[in-house]
Every structure is written in structure tokens, then in C-alpha cells.
Design a protein around this motif. Structure first.
Motif, PDB file in Angstrom:
ATOM      1  N   PHE A  24       0.868  -1.174   0.000  1.00 11.62           N
ATOM      2  CA  PHE A  24       0.000   0.000   0.000  1.00 11.62           C
ATOM      3  C   PHE A  24       0.902   1.219   0.000  1.00 11.62           C
ATOM      4  N   ASP A  25       0.338   2.366  -0.224  1.00 10.50           N
ATOM      5  CA  ASP A  25       1.155   3.570  -0.368  1.00 10.50           C
ATOM      6  C   ASP A  25       1.961   3.888   0.883  1.00 10.50           C
ATOM      7  N   GLU A  26       1.407   3.565   2.053  1.00  7.89           N
ATOM      8  CA  GLU A  26       2.074   3.904   3.312  1.00  7.89           C
ATOM      9  C   GLU A  26       3.179   2.915   3.682  1.00  7.89           C
ATOM     10  N   PHE A  27       3.296   1.816   2.959  1.00  4.12           N
ATOM     11  CA  PHE A  27       4.312   0.797   3.263  1.00  4.12           C
ATOM     12  C   PHE A  27       5.714   1.330   2.963  1.00  4.12           C
ATOM     13  N   THR A  28       6.637   1.102   3.906  1.00  4.31           N
ATOM     14  CA  THR A  28       8.030   1.547   3.747  1.00  4.31           C
ATOM     15  C   THR A  28       8.940   0.330   3.759  1.00  4.31           C
ATOM     16  N   PRO A  29       9.488  -0.098   2.630  1.00  2.47           N
ATOM     17  CA  PRO A  29      10.318  -1.297   2.579  1.00  2.47           C
ATOM     18  C   PRO A  29      11.501  -1.253   3.541  1.00  2.47           C
ATOM     19  N   GLY A  30      12.099  -0.085   3.724  1.00  2.82           N
ATOM     20  CA  GLY A  30      13.268   0.026   4.591  1.00  2.82           C
ATOM     21  C   GLY A  30      12.954  -0.259   6.053  1.00  2.82           C
ATOM     22  N   LYS A  31      11.666  -0.201   6.446  1.00  2.00           N
ATOM     23  CA  LYS A  31      11.266  -0.464   7.831  1.00  2.00           C
ATOM     24  C   LYS A  31      10.785  -1.887   8.040  1.00  2.00           C
ATOM     25  N   SER A  32      10.893  -2.718   7.004  1.00  2.00           N
ATOM     26  CA  SER A  32      10.516  -4.128   7.118  1.00  2.00           C
ATOM     27  C   SER A  32      11.757  -4.968   7.353  1.00  2.00           C
TER      28      SER A  32
END
Length: 585
Positions: A530-538
Motif C-alpha cells: 500500500f502507499d504507506e508501506f516503507t520497505p526500509g522499515k521491514s
């Protein structure tokens, strides 16, 4: 009456035996239940002490109006008896103390559920016990007689009784707390164990927390959904399980290298688990940690939970039926945020209705049966959140006696003193029982051959006389230790799920990570974008970025620290202590 008064005068002016019978009569309706609770070990003696003091309040009207002693005692006693039946009966059935959480469950249950409970728990011995309890009160009422105090002593006696029963506690809380609202809440909590007040305070707090919860839920309902959400597993049956532990420090788990065998079951399952060994929680307190773990809030943006969807709502948006099973207290002033989160789920199972969490009758194994029922639910897509009491202080209440396996100094660091040994061992025993519960949940989940995964983590850790801070017990973010933040983080995936997801766990097992960004990891594991997803925080994303792992109170900038700096300082202090010990030898 004149004869009794004259007799009192000849004895020195006060009928102490008469006062004693009055007090015993009023104490009976609170004291009997609280005494049974304390002697059974279901809770500490604090409730008995509080009830004993509050019971003195009811002597005042009898001393003020001695001519109506029997009538007043009868009316007040009847009210106390009726209001005490809830707590008395609840203890007989459940072996637990009645609380506002029970009131919450009562009002949240429908008539069908209530009738099912009555059918399941009804027994004739409960009726006879209740009748015997009422008979005891009636026999004591027959002993009540008028007591005439000297005119000058009467106001002094009434003031003293009020001060002892309620006045001192009210003033004490008012002077101790920073707001009148906080003082009132603490005062109510300290009179809650006594008859009548138990129902009155419980209902008042229930209504207050219900109002707060309704406002929070209403505010959350107005939060817009995630933008452009897609699901890699859309249309497929899936069951995802999130186990939230409590106060468990991974440094005390043999799965993570601890010398004592505190996690034998998870050790046995290790080849099936993805064991992440560098994860911390952002704050050492449950509510504050959960505000970040289950939402988009983090240490840099602590208020985002007020304007973005929670993990529960994210999964509902993705088409999952959601369940919340908890052995945490349901409805207390402190736990309103947790209950608000749980109420977002489609179904809730509240298992812990104790007023005091420190009981010997409420172990985490109670979650196993409802978990099995949820797994059997025909819903094709399910999210199951299980919230445990884990290894929450006081540790000796977290495990049954058969798990008290660590009782001596074997495997205990030399820095632990004899006075600290019992608590140190009880924490390890709590970790051992937590291992049984978590491994049992994994095995039950695995047995259903699910298409999905199970993730276990703790909200925060706990410092229990660990070197080099040998005197520290518990959690304090103003004086942090690594043990307060280092948490277990385990993932079990079914073969079918892993085949579709193809996550490379090997690359992420040792990454430094804070669960303040957990919602991004969960979304990644679940195949959501989704737009709010941040790959660097996974934690499991190829684009992961090692961000500073901040701890402390984000609303007080002076308390915020970098966890890795704290860890370095602690390691240096530990090394210095070892060198000093070697030099001394």
C-alpha cells in the motif's frame, strides 16, 4: 437501653464488645470473600487489608443513631450482603477475585452466552454455600446491639472511623497524584475490594472506560483506509497468527544461548523456526509499546496511531476475519488502549477478569482451547492475535508448581545474591512455562496444515538482577538496561505459504531492528502492499535499512537514547567488572 448504657458507664463508658460485634458484622460481607481469596493464593492479602479498613465506615451511622441500631444494621447489612454476592459467587465458581473486568464481560455478553455460562457452572453446592453465607450474616446481626458513646467522644470517634476507613486514603492520593482525576481513580481502586464499593466503583470505572474506549473507537473509525492496498495472496485461504508475549527477555532463553534450559520445547523446534536475534522493543511498558507495535506510530512519530489504521484494521481491509484472544486484564484504567485495539477485531475472547494480575489461577495455557476453536472456524481468511501474560512480574504467579524447576544456584551468575535468588529463579521458571505455551500454540497451528505463518514476539524485556546492573529489577526507561528491551522474535511458516512468498529469512535473521516499525514487517510477511508501506522499515525486505534504534519516552526528548549506545556502555561496564574480579582473585 438505659440498662445497657448504665452497664457501659460502669465499665468505663464504652461498650467495646458491642463495637466489636458491629464491626465484625459489617466486615463479614467483605472480609469472608477476601480472606478466602488470600488464603487460596488467588491474590495477595492487600484486598483483605483494604476491605478491613473500609468496613469501619459503616459503624458511624450506628454510633450516631444508637436508638435505631438494629434497623440501620439490618438495612446496611442487607445492601452489603446483596452487593457482596457477586464477588462471593464469582470466587466460588472461578477461584478468582471479582473485578470491573467481570462487569465489562457481563455487559458485553448476550443472554444466550449468559445462560450458557450458568448452565456450565451451576452446581447445588453453590446455592447451599450462598445460603450458609447469608445465615452467617444473620447470626452476626443478632449479636449487634446499641452502643452509646459519651457526648464528647462521639464526634471524635466518628471522625477517626472516617479517617481510618476512607479519609486518610483520599487525602493521601490527592496529595500524591498530579491531577484530581488520577487521585480519584487511585482512591477508588483502593476501596474496590470492599462490599458495595466493589460494584459501585467497578460499574463507575466500567462506564468511564467504556466512554473513553467509545471515543477512541469512534476516532479510529474515521481514519481513512490504507491507499491502494494489494494482497499477493488475495483469494487464497490463509491463517495468520500473531502471539504477543509480555516482559520476556530473550537473553534468558536457552533458544538464544542462555545457559539454563529455559526453552526446551522451542529448542526442539528450532529447525522449523526463523529465530531473529537482534530485535528490541521501543519502550519497556506494554501500552506504550503496543501503541507502536500495532500501529504506524514509531519513536519519531508517536502520535501516528491517532491518524493511521491499526494492524487489525489493515488486515480487515485485506479481507481477513480477525480474532483477539487475551489473558491480559480486560478492562482497567491502564488497559483501555489494549481493549480498544481488541474491540476492532471481529471476535474477542477475554480470559482474565481478575482485579489483581497476581493470581495462581490464571495461567497462559487458558488461551489454548479458544485458539483451537478459532482454528476450526470455517472463515477462509483469518488473523488471530493472542496476547499472553508471559513473564510479567510477579513471576511466581506465571507458572504452576510443576514448572518450578529452577530452585538452586545451578547456572545462576555469581553476582546474584542469596536474597535475589528466589526471584531470579522464578523468572526463569516463568520463561520455562512461557516456552510450553508458545510451543503448544505453534504445534496446534502446525497440526492444522495451514496456509500461513505464526509470529511470536514480546512487547518488551525485563531486567532481573542481570550483570552488570546487579540490583535492577523490572523496567525503568530513565535508567535503561539492554534486558529491558531485548525481545524474542520468532517466525514459523507453513511450507505452502513459504513456497508462494519465498522470503529469504537467512539474510535478515541478524539485522538490528526495533518493533516500533513492526507493522511494516507484518505487512511484508502477509504479502500486503500500500502507499504507506516503507520497505526500509521491514525486517524481512531486501530494501531493509538499519535505522537508529531509539528507546525512551518520545514525548520527553531528553529521555530518548540510542539503544546501541546503551548496549555498548553496558558491555564496557560488564567487561570492567570482569577485569576487576579477575584482579581481585
Amino acid at each position: 437501653m438505659a440498662i445497657i448504657e448504665a452497664a457501659s458507664d460502669r465499665r468505663g463508658g464504652v461498650d467495646w464488645a458491642g463495637i466489636g460485634w458491629m464491626y465484625l458484622f459489617f466486615w463479614y460481607f467483605s472480609g469472608v470473600t477476601q480472606l478466602m481469596i488470600a488464603l487460596s493464593g488467588a491474590a495477595a492479602f492487600e484486598g483483605l487489608q483494604q476491605a478491613s479498613m473500609v468496613s469501619a465506615l459503616w459503624l458511624i451511622p450506628l454510633l450516631l443513631f444508637p436508638a435505631h441500631t438494629r434497623l440501620l444494621a439490618g438495612v446496611i447489612g442487607t445492601v452489603l450482603w446483596l452487593s457482596s454476592l457477586a464477588g462471593f459467587g464469582y470466587f466460588l465458581v472461578y477461584g478468582q477475585e471479582f473485578s470491573q473486568s467481570v462487569i465489562f464481560i457481563m455487559f458485553e455478553s448476550n443472554t444466550v452466552e449468559s445462560s450458557e455460562y450458568l448452565k456450565h457452572y451451576f452446581a447445588w453446592w453453590i446455592v447451599f454455600s450462598t445460603l450458609a453465607y447469608g445465615l452467617g450474616g444473620w447470626l452476626l446481626w443478632r449479636k449487634v446491639r446499641p452502643v452509646y458513646l459519651p457526648r464528647k467522644a462521639l464526634p471524635v470517634a466518628c471522625v477517626l472511623l472516617f479517617v481510618v476507613s476512607m479519609g486518610y486514603e483520599a487525602v493521601h492520593q490527592y496529595l500524591k497524584r498530579d491531577t484530581l482525576e488520577r487521585a480519584m481513580a487511585e482512591f477508588e481502586e483502593n476501596i474496590e475490594s470492599a462490599a458495595f464499593w466493589q460494584l459501585a466503583v467497578g460499574y463507575h470505572q466500567y462506564r468511564l472506560q467504556l466512554t473513553n474506549m467509545a471515543k477512541q473507537l469512534s476516532d479510529m473509525e474515521r481514519i481513512p483506509p490504507l491507499k491502494n492496498l494489494t494482497d499477493a495472496h488475495a483469494g487464497q485461504p490463509a491463517t495468520l497468527v500473531l502471539i504477543l508475549g509480555e516482559s520476556t527477555d530473550r537473553q534468558r532463553m536457552s533458544l538464544y544461548g542462555y545457559g539454563r534450559p529455559t526453552t526446551p520445547n522451542l529448542d526442539r523446534l528450532r529447525d522449523e523456526l526463523q529465530v531473529f536475534d537482534n530485535v528490541i522493543g521501543p519502550r519497556p511498558y506494554t501500552i506504550e509499546a503496543m501503541q507502536q507495535i500495532l500501529t504506524f506510530a514509531d519513536m519519531e512519530h508517536p502520535d501516528l496511531y491517532l491518524s493511521t489504521p491499526t494492524l487489525i484494521r489493515m488486515m480487515k481491509q485485506a479481507g481477513y476475519k480477525t480474532y483477539w484472544i487475551t489473558n491480559q486484564q480486560t478492562m482497567t484504567r491502564r488497559n483501555t488502549m489494549l481493549t480498544t485495539l481488541s474491540k476492532q477485531a471481529d471476535e474477542q475472547v477475554y480470559l482474565n477478569n481478575n482485579r489483581d494480575q497476581n493470581t495462581t489461577s490464571q495461567y497462559d495455557s487458558v488461551v489454548l482451547e479458544p485458539f483451537g476453536k478459532v482454528l476450526a472456524d470455517s472463515a477462509p481468511r483469518k488473523l488471530v492475535v493472542i496476547h499472553l501474560l508471559g513473564t510479567h512480574m510477579s513471576y511466581q504467579y506465571r507458572y504452576p508448581q510443576e514448572y518450578a524447576r529452577f530452585t538452586d544456584r545451578a547456572g545462576v551468575p555469581a553476582n546474584v545474591t542469596d536474597d535475589q535468588l528466589e526471584i531470579y529463579n522464578s523468572y526463569d521458571n516463568a520463561v520455562l512455562y512461557n516456552d510450553y505455551v508458545v510451543s503448544s500454540l505453534i504445534e496446534r497451528f502446525r497440526a492444522t496444515d495451514p496456509n500461513g505463518f505464526l509470529l511470536y514476539m514480546s512487547d518488551h524485556g525485563e531486567s532481573v538482577y542481570d550483570a552488570p546492573n546487579n540490583a535492577v529489577l523490572g523496567r525503568n526507561e530513565l535508567a535503561p538496561t539492554t534486558q529491558m528491551y531485548t525481545v524474542p522474535f520468532l517466525v514459523w511458516t507453513s511450507p505452502s505459504w513459504q513456497a508462494r512468498q519465498q522470503t529469504d529469512f537467512a539474510a535478515s535473521l541478524h539485522r538490528p531492528y526495533s518493533t516500533s516499525h513492526f507493522i511494516h514487517t507484518w505487512a511484508d510477511l502477509a504479502g500486503l502492499r500500500f502507499d504507506e508501506f516503507t520497505p526500509g522499515k521491514s525486517l524481512v525486505n531486501p530494501g531493509f535499512q538499519a535505522l537508529p534504534r531509539l528507546i525512551g519516552n518520545p514525548y520527553q526528548a531528553k529521555t530518548v537514547r540510542d539503544f546501541d549506545q546503551v548496549a555498548q556502555q553496558q558491555a564496557a561496564a560488564l567487561a570492567a567488572g570482569v577485569e576487576q574480579g579477575q584482579a581481585a582473585r
